[in-house]
Write a protein that holds these residues in place. Structure first.
Motif, short mmCIF file in Angstrom:
data_model
loop_
_atom_site.label_atom_id
_atom_site.label_comp_id
_atom_site.label_asym_id
_atom_site.label_seq_id
_atom_site.Cartn_x
_atom_site.Cartn_y
_atom_site.Cartn_z
N SER A 75 0.82 -1.21 0.00
CA SER A 75 0.00 0.00 0.00
C SER A 75 0.86 1.26 0.00
O SER A 75 0.50 2.27 -0.60
CB SER A 75 -0.95 0.00 1.19
N SER A 76 2.01 1.22 0.66
CA SER A 76 2.89 2.38 0.68
C SER A 76 3.58 2.61 -0.66
O SER A 76 3.92 3.75 -0.99
CB SER A 76 3.95 2.22 1.77
N PHE A 77 3.78 1.56 -1.40
CA PHE A 77 4.46 1.67 -2.68
C PHE A 77 3.74 2.64 -3.61
O PHE A 77 4.36 3.45 -4.29
CB PHE A 77 4.59 0.29 -3.32
N PHE A 78 2.41 2.57 -3.61
CA PHE A 78 1.65 3.42 -4.53
C PHE A 78 1.68 4.89 -4.13
O PHE A 78 1.47 5.77 -4.96
CB PHE A 78 0.21 2.91 -4.65
N LEU A 79 1.95 5.16 -2.86
CA LEU A 79 2.06 6.55 -2.43
C LEU A 79 3.35 7.21 -2.89
O LEU A 79 3.48 8.43 -2.86
CB LEU A 79 1.96 6.64 -0.90
N LEU A 80 4.32 6.40 -3.32
CA LEU A 80 5.58 6.97 -3.80
C LEU A 80 5.38 7.86 -5.02
O LEU A 80 6.17 8.76 -5.27
CB LEU A 80 6.56 5.85 -4.17
N PHE A 81 4.34 7.61 -5.78
CA PHE A 81 4.14 8.29 -7.06
C PHE A 81 3.15 9.45 -6.98
O PHE A 81 2.71 9.94 -8.00
CB PHE A 81 3.69 7.27 -8.11
N THR A 83 1.82 13.34 -6.10
CA THR A 83 2.40 14.68 -6.25
C THR A 83 2.37 15.46 -4.95
O THR A 83 3.01 16.50 -4.84
CB THR A 83 1.64 15.46 -7.33
N ILE A 84 1.64 14.98 -3.97
CA ILE A 84 1.58 15.65 -2.67
C ILE A 84 2.82 15.23 -1.87
O ILE A 84 3.07 14.05 -1.65
CB ILE A 84 0.29 15.28 -1.92
N LYS A 85 3.59 16.21 -1.45
CA LYS A 85 4.89 15.96 -0.81
C LYS A 85 4.75 15.13 0.47
O LYS A 85 5.58 14.26 0.74
CB LYS A 85 5.58 17.30 -0.52
N PHE A 86 3.72 15.41 1.27
CA PHE A 86 3.54 14.66 2.52
C PHE A 86 3.38 13.18 2.24
O PHE A 86 3.99 12.35 2.91
CB PHE A 86 2.33 15.18 3.30
N PHE A 87 2.55 12.81 1.27
CA PHE A 87 2.33 11.40 0.96
C PHE A 87 3.61 10.74 0.44
O PHE A 87 3.89 9.58 0.74
CB PHE A 87 1.20 11.23 -0.04
N GLU A 88 4.36 11.47 -0.34
CA GLU A 88 5.61 10.93 -0.86
C GLU A 88 6.60 10.64 0.28
O GLU A 88 7.17 9.55 0.37
CB GLU A 88 6.24 11.90 -1.85
N LYS A 89 6.77 11.61 1.17
CA LYS A 89 7.67 11.42 2.31
C LYS A 89 7.14 10.35 3.26
O LYS A 89 7.91 9.54 3.79
CB LYS A 89 7.86 12.74 3.07
N PHE A 90 5.85 10.35 3.46
CA PHE A 90 5.24 9.36 4.34
C PHE A 90 5.47 7.96 3.80
O PHE A 90 5.84 7.04 4.55
CB PHE A 90 3.74 9.65 4.49
N GLN A 92 7.85 6.90 1.74
CA GLN A 92 9.27 6.55 1.84
C GLN A 92 9.61 6.13 3.26
O GLN A 92 10.33 5.14 3.47
CB GLN A 92 10.14 7.73 1.42
N THR A 93 9.10 6.87 4.21
CA THR A 93 9.38 6.55 5.61
C THR A 93 8.75 5.24 6.03
O THR A 93 9.38 4.42 6.69
CB THR A 93 8.89 7.69 6.53
N ILE A 94 7.50 5.02 5.62
CA ILE A 94 6.81 3.78 5.99
C ILE A 94 7.53 2.58 5.38
O ILE A 94 7.72 1.55 6.04
CB ILE A 94 5.34 3.82 5.54
N LEU A 95 7.93 2.69 4.13
CA LEU A 95 8.66 1.59 3.50
C LEU A 95 9.94 1.27 4.27
O LEU A 95 10.26 0.10 4.51
CB LEU A 95 8.97 1.93 2.05
N TRP A 96 10.67 2.29 4.65
CA TRP A 96 11.90 2.08 5.41
C TRP A 96 11.62 1.45 6.77
O TRP A 96 12.26 0.46 7.16
CB TRP A 96 12.65 3.41 5.59
N VAL A 97 10.65 1.99 7.49
CA VAL A 97 10.34 1.51 8.84
C VAL A 97 9.85 0.07 8.79
O VAL A 97 10.28 -0.76 9.61
CB VAL A 97 9.30 2.42 9.52
N ILE A 98 8.99 -0.26 7.87
CA ILE A 98 8.45 -1.61 7.81
C ILE A 98 9.54 -2.61 7.45
O ILE A 98 9.63 -3.68 8.05
CB ILE A 98 7.27 -1.68 6.81
N CYS A 99 10.38 -2.27 6.50
CA CYS A 99 11.49 -3.18 6.15
C CYS A 99 12.43 -3.38 7.33
O CYS A 99 12.83 -4.50 7.63
CB CYS A 99 12.24 -2.65 4.94
N MET A 100 12.77 -2.30 8.02
CA MET A 100 13.66 -2.40 9.18
C MET A 100 12.98 -3.16 10.33
O MET A 100 13.62 -3.97 11.01
CB MET A 100 14.08 -1.01 9.66
#
Length: 149
Positions: A75-81, A83-90, A92-100
């Motif tokens: 679900s976070s993968f689709f937010l990467l694309f 145009t709203i900066k908050f969703f893009e940063k969110f 990226q952060t969620i992907l990192w946190v979940i993987c870690m």
């Protein structure tokens, strides 16, 4: 996990602002979620040895933890694309946190429990038996839970 996320944001060149602060507050719960689920399964096992308890923990909750992580990553993968900066940063952060978190829970936490996790009655809180009797009206039976996976 939280420290690595802040380092991740630094390497991406983010400056600490309102958006980043909101995201960092939200990741605290996500960072411990998988370890808490695994710890609960570890404690539920009535076996004595740490190895048996870790095996039970991974059999009981391992697939659920991985499934939760994969759906969150998906679900976070689709937010990467967006145009709203908050969703893009969110995202990226969620992907990192979940993987870690997934790596930490399945590898580091499991190894830690196998080495120094509570075994037998170590770590039992005596008040839990009193609360069980108060709620259910009967004492908790020894061996009531079966941890055969």
């Amino acid at each position: 996990i939280v420290a690595s996320t802040i380092a991740f944001a630094y390497f991406l060149g983010w400056k600490l602002g309102i958006l980043e602060s909101v995201v960092f507050v939200m990741i605290i719960g996500l960072a411990v979620d998988y370890c808490v689920h695994l710890a609960d399964a570890y404690i539920q096992c009535e076996k004595e040895s740490r190895e048996e308890r870790v095996t039970f923990m991974l059999r009981r909750m391992g697939m659920s933890v991985m499934s939760g992580a994969f759906t969150t990553i998906g679900s976070s993968f689709f937010l990467l694309f967006t145009t709203i900066k908050f969703f893009e940063k969110f995202s990226q952060t969620i992907l990192w946190v979940i993987c870690m978190s997934l790596f930490t829970a399945l590898f580091f936490f499991s190894a830690l429990m196998a080495l120094v996790g509570p075994s037998g009655t170590t770590g039992d809180v005596p008040i839990s038996a009193w609360v069980h009797k108060l709620v259910y009206g009967e004492p908790k039976k020894a061996g009531a839970k079966d941890c055969e996976a």
